[in-house]
Scaffold this motif. Structure first.
Motif, PDB file in Angstrom:
ATOM      1  N   GLN A  21     -28.979   6.000-128.395  1.00 54.40           N
ATOM      2  CA  GLN A  21     -29.270   5.535-129.747  1.00 54.40           C
ATOM      3  C   GLN A  21     -30.627   4.851-129.708  1.00 54.40           C
ATOM      4  N   CYS A  30     -32.001  10.920-128.483  1.00 51.27           N
ATOM      5  CA  CYS A  30     -31.191  10.810-129.693  1.00 51.27           C
ATOM      6  C   CYS A  30     -31.105  12.222-130.286  1.00 51.27           C
ATOM      7  N   ASP A  32     -32.203  13.501-133.123  1.00 50.33           N
ATOM      8  CA  ASP A  32     -33.461  13.984-133.696  1.00 50.33           C
ATOM      9  C   ASP A  32     -34.447  14.421-132.615  1.00 50.33           C
ATOM     10  N   TYR A  33     -34.574  13.620-131.547  1.00 46.56           N
ATOM     11  CA  TYR A  33     -35.505  13.972-130.478  1.00 46.56           C
ATOM     12  C   TYR A  33     -35.035  15.199-129.717  1.00 46.56           C
ATOM     13  N   SER A  73     -30.093  10.145-143.508  1.00 40.84           N
ATOM     14  CA  SER A  73     -30.921  10.284-142.325  1.00 40.84           C
ATOM     15  C   SER A  73     -30.054  10.473-141.083  1.00 40.84           C
ATOM     16  N   ILE A  75     -31.116   9.924-138.221  1.00 40.21           N
ATOM     17  CA  ILE A  75     -31.454   8.788-137.356  1.00 40.21           C
ATOM     18  C   ILE A  75     -30.462   7.651-137.618  1.00 40.21           C
ATOM     19  N   THR A  76     -30.231   7.352-138.882  1.00 38.74           N
ATOM     20  CA  THR A  76     -29.269   6.307-139.242  1.00 38.74           C
ATOM     21  C   THR A  76     -27.881   6.664-138.742  1.00 38.74           C
ATOM     22  N   ASN A  78     -27.065   8.755-136.228  1.00 38.44           N
ATOM     23  CA  ASN A  78     -27.078   8.715-134.757  1.00 38.44           C
ATOM     24  C   ASN A  78     -26.969   7.281-134.244  1.00 38.44           C
ATOM     25  N   ASP A  79     -27.648   6.362-134.911  1.00 40.73           N
ATOM     26  CA  ASP A  79     -27.745   4.983-134.433  1.00 40.73           C
ATOM     27  C   ASP A  79     -26.659   4.060-134.963  1.00 40.73           C
TER      28      ASP A  79
END
Length: 121
Positions: A21, A30, A32-33, A73, A75-76, A78-79
Motif C-alpha cells: 500500500q 501497489c 496502479d504501479y 480511485s 489508489i484509494t 488499494n490503500d
C-alpha cells in the motif's frame, strides 16, 4: 497487448514481487504501479504506443471489478485500511474476466461484419 493481457501481467508482477500500500517499496507494487509496469514492460512510458490509453483502460476494469464503479480511485481502494493482497488479486481476477468478456464481444462483432460483408458482395 490486450487489456486482459495487461491485467494478467500486472497480477503476475504482484504475485512474483509482492504487493504494498502507498508508495511502492523495493520490488513490491501497489495495484496502479503493477498496471503501469505491465503496460511499460521493459521500456520507459514514453516508448510505449498508447501508454495512457492502455493504462487508463486497465485501471477502469480494475476499478469496476474492485468497487463496481469507474469513478473511485484505485489508489484509494488499494490503500484502504485493512485491504489484503488476496482482495487485490481477486479484483485483478474479476477485471481480467470483465476485459476478456468485452474483448470477446469486439472479436465477435468483427467476425459477424466479415461474414456479412462477404455475403453482400
Amino acid at each position: 497487448m490486450k487489456v486482459s493481457q495487461t491485467l494478467r501481467a500486472a497480477r503476475e508482477l504482484i504475485v512474483r514481487d509482492g504487493w504494498c500500500q502507498g508508495i511502492s517499496r523495493g520490488s513490491q507494487r501497489c495495484a496502479d504501479y503493477a498496471i503501469r509496469d505491465a503496460v511499460r514492460g521493459h521500456r520507459s512510458g514514453f516508448e510505449v504506443p498508447d501508454f495512457q490509453q492502455r493504462f487508463t483502460d486497465s485501471i477502469g476494469y480494475l476499478s469496476v471489478a474492485a468497487t463496481g464503479k469507474t469513478s473511485l480511485s484505485t489508489i484509494t481502494w488499494n490503500d484502504a485500511e485493512g485491504r489484503t493482497v488476496e482482495e487485490v488479486l481477486a479484483a485483478f481476477d474479476g477485471a481480467i474476466c470483465l476485459a476478456k468478456r468485452d474483448e470477446a464481444k469486439v472479436e465477435a462483432t468483427f467476425a459477424c461484419r466479415a461474414v456479412l460483408s462477404n455475403r453482400l458482395k
